[in-house]
Design a protein around this motif. Structure first.
Motif, PDB file in Angstrom:
ATOM      1  N   ILE A 121      15.575  -2.444  -7.978  1.00 50.18           N
ATOM      2  CA  ILE A 121      14.787  -1.629  -7.042  1.00 50.18           C
ATOM      3  C   ILE A 121      14.247  -2.494  -5.910  1.00 50.18           C
ATOM      4  O   ILE A 121      14.301  -2.108  -4.729  1.00 50.18           O
ATOM      5  CB  ILE A 121      13.647  -0.924  -7.804  1.00 50.18           C
ATOM      6  CG1 ILE A 121      14.201   0.265  -8.600  1.00 50.18           C
ATOM      7  CG2 ILE A 121      12.548  -0.462  -6.842  1.00 50.18           C
ATOM      8  CD1 ILE A 121      13.190   0.930  -9.496  1.00 50.18           C
ATOM      9  N   LEU A 122      13.767  -3.692  -6.245  1.00 45.27           N
ATOM     10  CA  LEU A 122      13.261  -4.594  -5.215  1.00 45.27           C
ATOM     11  C   LEU A 122      14.374  -5.015  -4.257  1.00 45.27           C
ATOM     12  O   LEU A 122      14.159  -5.130  -3.048  1.00 45.27           O
ATOM     13  CB  LEU A 122      12.642  -5.833  -5.863  1.00 45.27           C
ATOM     14  CG  LEU A 122      11.311  -5.628  -6.584  1.00 45.27           C
ATOM     15  CD1 LEU A 122      10.936  -6.858  -7.389  1.00 45.27           C
ATOM     16  CD2 LEU A 122      10.217  -5.300  -5.582  1.00 45.27           C
ATOM     17  N   ALA A 123      15.572  -5.237  -4.813  1.00 43.94           N
ATOM     18  CA  ALA A 123      16.691  -5.663  -3.980  1.00 43.94           C
ATOM     19  C   ALA A 123      17.206  -4.542  -3.087  1.00 43.94           C
ATOM     20  O   ALA A 123      17.852  -4.804  -2.067  1.00 43.94           O
ATOM     21  CB  ALA A 123      17.825  -6.170  -4.873  1.00 43.94           C
TER      22      ALA A 123
ATOM     23  N   PHE B 228      13.203   4.330   3.238  1.00 45.03           N
ATOM     24  CA  PHE B 228      14.047   3.523   2.364  1.00 45.03           C
ATOM     25  C   PHE B 228      14.842   2.544   3.224  1.00 45.03           C
ATOM     26  O   PHE B 228      15.699   2.945   4.011  1.00 45.03           O
ATOM     27  CB  PHE B 228      15.006   4.371   1.528  1.00 45.03           C
ATOM     28  CG  PHE B 228      15.928   3.528   0.673  1.00 45.03           C
ATOM     29  CD1 PHE B 228      15.462   2.952  -0.499  1.00 45.03           C
ATOM     30  CD2 PHE B 228      17.242   3.288   1.074  1.00 45.03           C
ATOM     31  CE1 PHE B 228      16.294   2.160  -1.275  1.00 45.03           C
ATOM     32  CE2 PHE B 228      18.081   2.497   0.292  1.00 45.03           C
ATOM     33  CZ  PHE B 228      17.600   1.933  -0.882  1.00 45.03           C
ATOM     34  N   ILE B 229      14.519   1.255   3.111  1.00 49.61           N
ATOM     35  CA  ILE B 229      15.257   0.218   3.832  1.00 49.61           C
ATOM     36  C   ILE B 229      16.389  -0.257   2.931  1.00 49.61           C
ATOM     37  O   ILE B 229      16.146  -0.689   1.806  1.00 49.61           O
ATOM     38  CB  ILE B 229      14.346  -0.970   4.206  1.00 49.61           C
ATOM     39  CG1 ILE B 229      13.141  -0.497   5.032  1.00 49.61           C
ATOM     40  CG2 ILE B 229      15.139  -2.046   4.941  1.00 49.61           C
ATOM     41  CD1 ILE B 229      13.514   0.131   6.351  1.00 49.61           C
ATOM     42  N   PRO B 230      17.660  -0.201   3.389  1.00 50.68           N
ATOM     43  CA  PRO B 230      18.781  -0.602   2.539  1.00 50.68           C
ATOM     44  C   PRO B 230      18.773  -2.104   2.250  1.00 50.68           C
ATOM     45  O   PRO B 230      18.117  -2.887   2.953  1.00 50.68           O
ATOM     46  CB  PRO B 230      20.014  -0.192   3.352  1.00 50.68           C
ATOM     47  CG  PRO B 230      19.538  -0.094   4.762  1.00 50.68           C
ATOM     48  CD  PRO B 230      18.105   0.311   4.704  1.00 50.68           C
TER      49      PRO B 230
ATOM     50  N   LYS C  25       5.734  -4.935   5.940  1.00 50.40           N
ATOM     51  CA  LYS C  25       6.760  -3.957   6.304  1.00 50.40           C
ATOM     52  C   LYS C  25       7.071  -3.081   5.099  1.00 50.40           C
ATOM     53  O   LYS C  25       7.332  -3.576   4.008  1.00 50.40           O
ATOM     54  CB  LYS C  25       8.021  -4.674   6.773  1.00 50.40           C
ATOM     55  CG  LYS C  25       9.175  -3.746   7.115  1.00 50.40           C
ATOM     56  CD  LYS C  25      10.415  -4.544   7.488  1.00 50.40           C
ATOM     57  CE  LYS C  25      11.606  -3.644   7.786  1.00 50.40           C
ATOM     58  NZ  LYS C  25      12.823  -4.440   8.114  1.00 50.40           N
ATOM     59  N   THR C  26       7.066  -1.772   5.310  1.00 47.67           N
ATOM     60  CA  THR C  26       7.356  -0.852   4.219  1.00 47.67           C
ATOM     61  C   THR C  26       8.857  -0.817   3.942  1.00 47.67           C
ATOM     62  O   THR C  26       9.661  -0.509   4.834  1.00 47.67           O
ATOM     63  CB  THR C  26       6.868   0.569   4.552  1.00 47.67           C
ATOM     64  OG1 THR C  26       5.455   0.544   4.752  1.00 47.67           O
ATOM     65  CG2 THR C  26       7.192   1.524   3.418  1.00 47.67           C
ATOM     66  N   LEU C  27       9.233  -1.147   2.694  1.00 50.81           N
ATOM     67  CA  LEU C  27      10.629  -1.072   2.270  1.00 50.81           C
ATOM     68  C   LEU C  27      10.941   0.265   1.620  1.00 50.81           C
ATOM     69  O   LEU C  27      12.068   0.758   1.700  1.00 50.81           O
ATOM     70  CB  LEU C  27      10.952  -2.202   1.289  1.00 50.81           C
ATOM     71  CG  LEU C  27      10.742  -3.640   1.776  1.00 50.81           C
ATOM     72  CD1 LEU C  27      11.166  -4.621   0.691  1.00 50.81           C
ATOM     73  CD2 LEU C  27      11.498  -3.910   3.064  1.00 50.81           C
ATOM     74  N   PHE C  28       9.922   0.823   0.945  1.00 51.90           N
ATOM     75  CA  PHE C  28      10.117   2.118   0.297  1.00 51.90           C
ATOM     76  C   PHE C  28       8.791   2.843   0.173  1.00 51.90           C
ATOM     77  O   PHE C  28       7.778   2.251  -0.199  1.00 51.90           O
ATOM     78  CB  PHE C  28      10.715   1.951  -1.110  1.00 51.90           C
ATOM     79  CG  PHE C  28      10.761   3.252  -1.868  1.00 51.90           C
ATOM     80  CD1 PHE C  28      11.798   4.145  -1.669  1.00 51.90           C
ATOM     81  CD2 PHE C  28       9.736   3.610  -2.740  1.00 51.90           C
ATOM     82  CE1 PHE C  28      11.816   5.371  -2.325  1.00 51.90           C
ATOM     83  CE2 PHE C  28       9.752   4.820  -3.405  1.00 51.90           C
ATOM     84  CZ  PHE C  28      10.797   5.705  -3.206  1.00 51.90           C
TER      85      PHE C  28
ATOM     86  N   ARG D  82      16.753  -5.965   4.150  1.00 47.40           N
ATOM     87  CA  ARG D  82      15.452  -6.296   3.563  1.00 47.40           C
ATOM     88  C   ARG D  82      15.044  -7.760   3.726  1.00 47.40           C
ATOM     89  O   ARG D  82      13.884  -8.103   3.558  1.00 47.40           O
ATOM     90  CB  ARG D  82      15.438  -5.928   2.078  1.00 47.40           C
ATOM     91  CG  ARG D  82      15.508  -4.434   1.847  1.00 47.40           C
ATOM     92  CD  ARG D  82      15.159  -4.027   0.442  1.00 47.40           C
ATOM     93  NE  ARG D  82      15.074  -2.581   0.323  1.00 47.40           N
ATOM     94  CZ  ARG D  82      14.544  -1.924  -0.693  1.00 47.40           C
ATOM     95  NH1 ARG D  82      14.049  -2.607  -1.729  1.00 47.40           N
ATOM     96  NH2 ARG D  82      14.494  -0.607  -0.704  1.00 47.40           N
ATOM     97  N   GLY D  83      15.990  -8.637   3.991  1.00 49.47           N
ATOM     98  CA  GLY D  83      15.650 -10.057   4.069  1.00 49.47           C
ATOM     99  C   GLY D  83      15.310 -10.637   2.713  1.00 49.47           C
ATOM    100  O   GLY D  83      14.474 -11.532   2.598  1.00 49.47           O
TER     101      GLY D  83
END
Length: 345
Positions: free
Chosen positions: A46-48, A71-73, A63-66, A77-78
């Motif tokens: 999930i983190l990845a 939802f950042i793919p 930065k919001t990833l989720f 995500r870096g």
């Protein structure tokens, strides 16, 4: 750095993760440790960005990833990811594996590969070898270099040392920890190996049945586990019923200072084996309860002594540093160093 808030995940009707929250500081090493099926690998995926949680929020460096609207793919995500056994491309040589994903010119990529190989302590000549021509430890370093090539701010490691033999595993783990610290990259490692967790981490999150049972420093979770299951998972533990009163726990081993003096009444307590000091009883010693060695299981540096005393409901097994004079039938005395950990109900 990275913040997880109330992360939950189900597969069908099966709940895998339930309302997980965790904070990871910059340049720190967090280990998520738990038995098989506890949800640790699902959380890492999930983190990845390989899996999507059902609810919650994930932020990385603000930065919001989720969240419910975002939802950042994975590729945006870096975040670096090192899977089990490295997962190198077998049809690419070592240098090409490391350069995979680099967008510079050939000259720039060659220079970057050389820098990364030096960073992970690999001989530059190995870049011309195929993955099957190098050792398991070297393959893990190549996988780490490949992940570092993307200059991630966070590195995820999915039991990357599990396929290595014991000696190489410890050396590779130590080298990886030092490398990530030197590079200033925060990391999250998942493992079911408690020794690996305690050695690698600056922060440990113990997961069981999809929930964190305890989060803290390695020393804290080892010496002050919140409950019996956590205590036993993190290493050998001696568990006793005890009567707590006035800051002391009275059990088969006598009166022992308790780490939570506010507790009173009947409780369960924990000691780590290294807290119990066993020594031969001298002829002129003061009278005390008789403790006898019933059996000695010698395994080299450590031995497991089975001890018995008339006042005990059952024999006690204690791992201790081996001594040549230990033998069955020998009468010994016991002393306890430190405090007993009073466990939660």
């Amino acid at each position: 750095m990275i913040e997880l808030a109330n992360i939950s995940k189900k597969f069908g009707q099966t709940s895998v993760l339930e309302h997980l929250s965790l904070s990871v500081l910059p340049s720190s090493r967090t280990v998520i440790v738990g038995p098989s099926g506890s949800g640790k690998t699902t959380l890492l995926r999930i983190l990845a960005g390989f899996e999507t949680p059902d609810s919650g929020r994930i932020t990385l460096s603000g930065k919001t990833l989720f969240d419910e609207n975002t939802f950042i793919p994975a590729h945006q995500r870096g975040i670096g990811f090192v899977p089990q056994e490295g997962a190198l491309f077998p049809h690419m040589k070592v240098g090409d594996n490391i350069a995979y994903g680099l967008n510079g010119s050939k000259h720039e990529n060659r220079r970057r590969v050389a820098e990364l190989m030096e960073l992970v302590s690999l001989d530059s000549r190995l870049q011309h070898h195929w993955p099957h021509e190098i050792s398991g430890g070297q393959q893990q370093r190549v996988a780490l270099a490949r992940a570092l090539a993307q200059e991630p701010v966070l590195m995820l490691l999915d039991e990357p040392f599990s396929a290595l033999d014991t000696g190489l595993r410890a050396a590779t783990r130590k080298a990886t920890a030092e490398l990530l610290t030197h590079a200033g990259v925060a990391s999250i490692l998942v493992t079911h190996d408690q020794h690996e967790a305690l050695s690698f981490a600056s922060q440990i999150a113990v997961i069981r049945d999809g929930r964190f049972t305890q989060v803290g420093s390695p020393v804290e979770v080892y010496s002050q586990p919140v409950d019996e299951a956590t205590a036993l998972f993190l290493g050998d533990a001696l568990i006793f019923n005890a009567q707590i009163s006035n800051g002391f726990a009275r059990c088969e081993l006598g009166n022992i200072p308790a780490d939570n003096p506010q507790f009173s009444g009947e409780r369960r307590i924990m000691l780590r084996p290294e807290q119990v000091v066993i020594s031969p009883l001298k002829a002129d010693s003061e009278p005390q309860p008789v403790v006898t060695i019933v059996d000695v299981d010698f395994t080299g540096y450590l031995s497991t002594l089975t001890l018995a005393s008339p006042g005990w409901p059952m024999p006690l097994q204690v791992k201790t540093i081996s001594q040549q004079n230990w033998r069955a039938g020998m009468v010994v005395k016991l002393a306890v160093n430190g405090h007993a950990c009073v466990l939660a109900d």
